[in-house]
Scaffold this active site. Structure first.
Site, PDB file in Angstrom:
ATOM      1  N   GLY A  90      63.455  20.246  28.685  1.00  0.00           N
ATOM      2  CA  GLY A  90      64.681  19.667  29.208  1.00  0.00           C
ATOM      3  C   GLY A  90      65.025  20.426  30.469  1.00  0.00           C
ATOM      4  O   GLY A  90      64.130  20.971  31.127  1.00  0.00           O
ATOM      5  N   GLU A  91      66.300  20.505  30.794  1.00  0.00           N
ATOM      6  CA  GLU A  91      66.716  21.267  31.967  1.00  0.00           C
ATOM      7  C   GLU A  91      67.343  22.563  31.456  1.00  0.00           C
ATOM      8  O   GLU A  91      68.430  22.557  30.889  1.00  0.00           O
ATOM      9  CB  GLU A  91      67.683  20.434  32.807  1.00  0.00           C
ATOM     10  CG  GLU A  91      68.012  21.048  34.137  1.00  0.00           C
ATOM     11  CD  GLU A  91      66.789  21.553  34.889  1.00  0.00           C
ATOM     12  OE1 GLU A  91      65.857  20.773  35.128  1.00  0.00           O
ATOM     13  OE2 GLU A  91      66.750  22.755  35.201  1.00  0.00           O
ATOM     14  N   CYS A 143      58.401  24.609  27.455  1.00  0.00           N
ATOM     15  CA  CYS A 143      58.918  24.467  28.822  1.00  0.00           C
ATOM     16  C   CYS A 143      60.320  25.081  28.935  1.00  0.00           C
ATOM     17  O   CYS A 143      60.444  26.301  28.938  1.00  0.00           O
ATOM     18  CB  CYS A 143      58.887  23.000  29.235  1.00  0.00           C
ATOM     19  SG  CYS A 143      59.060  22.763  31.011  1.00  0.00           S
ATOM     20  N   ARG A 148      60.656  29.935  36.644  1.00  0.00           N
ATOM     21  CA  ARG A 148      60.959  28.495  36.565  1.00  0.00           C
ATOM     22  C   ARG A 148      60.235  27.732  37.672  1.00  0.00           C
ATOM     23  O   ARG A 148      60.032  28.261  38.762  1.00  0.00           O
ATOM     24  CB  ARG A 148      62.460  28.259  36.760  1.00  0.00           C
ATOM     25  CG  ARG A 148      63.305  28.470  35.549  1.00  0.00           C
ATOM     26  CD  ARG A 148      64.769  28.280  35.906  1.00  0.00           C
ATOM     27  NE  ARG A 148      65.187  26.883  35.938  1.00  0.00           N
ATOM     28  CZ  ARG A 148      66.189  26.417  36.672  1.00  0.00           C
ATOM     29  NH1 ARG A 148      66.861  27.204  37.468  1.00  0.00           N
ATOM     30  NH2 ARG A 148      66.521  25.156  36.620  1.00  0.00           N
ATOM     31  N   ARG A 186      57.049  20.083  36.051  1.00  0.00           N
ATOM     32  CA  ARG A 186      57.893  21.069  36.757  1.00  0.00           C
ATOM     33  C   ARG A 186      57.895  22.358  35.927  1.00  0.00           C
ATOM     34  O   ARG A 186      58.949  22.935  35.640  1.00  0.00           O
ATOM     35  CB  ARG A 186      59.321  20.527  36.945  1.00  0.00           C
ATOM     36  CG  ARG A 186      59.428  19.420  37.991  1.00  0.00           C
ATOM     37  CD  ARG A 186      60.834  18.817  38.042  1.00  0.00           C
ATOM     38  NE  ARG A 186      61.875  19.822  38.063  1.00  0.00           N
ATOM     39  CZ  ARG A 186      62.483  20.271  39.169  1.00  0.00           C
ATOM     40  NH1 ARG A 186      62.160  19.786  40.345  1.00  0.00           N
ATOM     41  NH2 ARG A 186      63.419  21.184  39.096  1.00  0.00           N
ATOM     42  N   HIS A 210      53.973  20.667  27.359  1.00  0.00           N
ATOM     43  CA  HIS A 210      54.720  19.840  26.405  1.00  0.00           C
ATOM     44  C   HIS A 210      53.820  19.245  25.330  1.00  0.00           C
ATOM     45  O   HIS A 210      53.377  18.105  25.468  1.00  0.00           O
ATOM     46  CB  HIS A 210      55.405  18.686  27.153  1.00  0.00           C
ATOM     47  CG  HIS A 210      56.473  19.137  28.089  1.00  0.00           C
ATOM     48  ND1 HIS A 210      57.730  19.484  27.662  1.00  0.00           N
ATOM     49  CD2 HIS A 210      56.470  19.314  29.427  1.00  0.00           C
ATOM     50  CE1 HIS A 210      58.462  19.845  28.711  1.00  0.00           C
ATOM     51  NE2 HIS A 210      57.721  19.751  29.790  1.00  0.00           N
ATOM     52  N   GLU A 232      54.748  18.003  22.749  1.00  0.00           N
ATOM     53  CA  GLU A 232      55.464  16.839  22.208  1.00  0.00           C
ATOM     54  C   GLU A 232      55.144  15.558  22.984  1.00  0.00           C
ATOM     55  O   GLU A 232      55.474  14.470  22.528  1.00  0.00           O
ATOM     56  CB  GLU A 232      56.966  17.117  22.164  1.00  0.00           C
ATOM     57  CG  GLU A 232      57.700  17.109  23.497  1.00  0.00           C
ATOM     58  CD  GLU A 232      57.634  18.431  24.273  1.00  0.00           C
ATOM     59  OE1 GLU A 232      56.750  19.266  23.986  1.00  0.00           O
ATOM     60  OE2 GLU A 232      58.460  18.621  25.190  1.00  0.00           O
TER      61      GLU A 232
END
Lengths: 301, 195
Positions: free
Chosen positions: B49-50, B81, B110, B140, B176, B178
């Protein structure tokens, strides 16, 4: 690290999985329209998951009229420099060159948007040709599936941008998600008819019948002005929220931005919604849809 | 042995994909938004996510302190992440107000690979998963720039760029799992919970 086999075989960029994957990571978040680096900073400080860089927010585009185009690259780069969250930007419908410029600027998502003045009255951009992912607006499931077949990696409701009136976004979400629910109970023969009526590719209709969801994430945009609006559209099935004029046309943008972030994350919790909705000052002034000269949601085909 | 009940931190991000992956493994899942949800789980997945947004929401939802306490008490955790960034002991290129739990002794940078246009897929050899490479999706993505003496590096994309690490029952990946149908990293986490 001596015992570690070097893992790399090859790297592939710009794939479907990578492009749709970023949309997955934005779920549950708020993407805010900003027109300069100072606004972008306020948005990031408030907890936005991404910002949408544009020259004027939709309510100003509506007020000023004229042709609305892609933003100045200098402004987009200025925003990229001050925030660490993803930066999106808008290209006109069908304007391949604007999209190419945005990709060259390395924006994280391109919105082929009806909020800008369309550049092509028949064709949307071939989005498969780009490594940067695209989001497109839709008012119904047929439109959503046509955009996905052109390569869109995220769908958002169009709503009616710049009005502060959520009614059109609700109509679009209900239409898209309602038709998806109906398709999941259709038999094989009915799926052909659905494809014909929606003017959408049959394989996508068949995929929806099997999975019960759009193949890409589905967000909401257009007319969200309060924390309660954000909760409403999330409860209807949106997976994240775009807020355009609703933040920076309110009387206290920073407070409103934080409240909408909190409401989106806690959209099922009325106690939190009540708390964050208090003392926000004035929301943006709203417009009745029936009084509009231009309906932006009718742009796109 | 009864399967553990695993929470997925559900403040923002790809929560649904982790819930789906865990359910495919037959695990009971709980979406964790508040402290009372946390009390019901044996382990926690921190999703992609962020990270700057999730950090703020952890404070707003009064979840940061209870979660820090659980991690300190040894609750198993799996971060992907943004989740890896939050479990790390040090964040590089983060926001000044961004919090992390220090549950694994690593420094994480990051957006280390660049913007979305540099996001990529690749096949990785992962220690402990010898059968076949893991197909890894990096979005990212962050990278590990320093590992403490207790940390095992499970995978790396290049010399000096670890992307999967483990310290005790805390597992982290830059990528990821997922987003792929391969459930082996989720299984690795669940197996690690027991021992």
């Amino acid at each position: 690290m001596a015992d570690l086999t070097p893992g790399i075989i090859s790297r592939t960029t710009g794939t479907d999985l990578v492009k749709r994957g970023l949309a997955d990571m934005l779920k549950g978040g708020v993407i805010m329209d900003v027109v300069d680096p100072a606004q972008a900073k306020i948005a990031e400080d408030a907890g936005a998951v991404a910002v949408m860089a544009l020259e004027r927010v939709p309510s100003d585009i509506r007020r000023d009229g004229g042709v609305a185009r892609m933003s100045d690259p200098e402004m987009i780069q200025g925003i990229q420099e001050v925030v660490s969250i993803p930066v999106m930007a808008k290209a006109r419908i069908g304007h391949i060159a604007e999209a190419q410029i945005l990709q060259a600027l390395q924006v994280d998502y391109i919105d082929e948007s009806e909020v800008l003045t369309p550049a092509d009255e028949a064709h949307h951009i071939d989005k498969w040709a780009f490594d940067v992912p695209f989001v497109c607006g839709a008012t119904n499931l047929g439109e959503a599936l046509r955009r996905i077949s052109e390569g869109a990696c995220m769908i958002r409701s169009k709503g009616e941008a710049g009005t502060g009136n959520v009614v059109e976004a609700v109509r679009h979400l209900r239409s898209i998600l309602g038709d998806i629910r109906k398709i999941t109970t259709a038999d094989q023969a009915e799926l052909f008819d659905w494809a014909k009526r929606l003017q959408a590719p049959l394989p996508l209709v068949q995929e929806i019948a099997e999975t019960g969801t759009l193949p890409v994430p589905m967000f909401c945009a257009g007319g969200i002005a309060t924390p309660a609006d954000a909760s409403l559209v999330m409860q209807l099935g949106a997976q994240a929220v775009f807020v355009g004029s609703g933040i920076f046309k309110s009387s206290d943008p920073s407070l409103m931005a934080k409240a909408i972030v909190e409401a989106t994350a806690n959209y099922l919790d009325p106690d939190i919604l009540a708390k964050v909705s208090r003392g926000l000052g004035d929301a943006m002034p709203g417009l009745e849809i029936g009084t509009l000269e231009t309906k932006l949601s009718e742009r796109g085909w | 042995m009864a399967l553990p009940r695993i929470g997925v931190l559900a403040l923002q991000g790809a929560v649904d994909l982790h819930v789906h992956a865990l359910e495919r493994l037959g695990v009971e899942t709980v979406e964790v938004r508040r402290a009372e949800h946390l009390a019901r789980v044996d382990g926690l997945v921190l999703p992609g996510g962020e990270s700057s947004t999730i950090s703020k929401l952890l404070v707003i939802n009064e979840l940061f302190e209870p979660l820090a306490q659980r991690l300190n008490d040894g609750m198993p955790a799996f971060g992907t992440c943004a989740g890896m960034i939050m479990l790390a002991s040090e964040i590089l290129d983060g926001r000044d107000d961004q919090l992390s739990f220090g549950a694994i002794d690593i420094s994480v940078r990051r957006n280390a690979f660049g913007r979305q246009i540099d996001s990529f897929e690749t096949d990785l050899s992962v220690i402990g998963l010898p059968e076949a490479p893991v197909h890894a999706v990096f979005i990212r993505a962050p990278v590990v720039e320093r590992v403490g003496p207790e940390v095992e590096i499970l995978a790396a994309v290049e010399e000096g760029q670890p992307v999967a690490c483990r310290q005790g029952n805390v597992l982290v990946t830059s990528f990821h799992p997922e987003l792929s149908p391969d459930l082996r990293l989720h299984e690795l986490f669940i197996k690690g919970m027991a021992g």
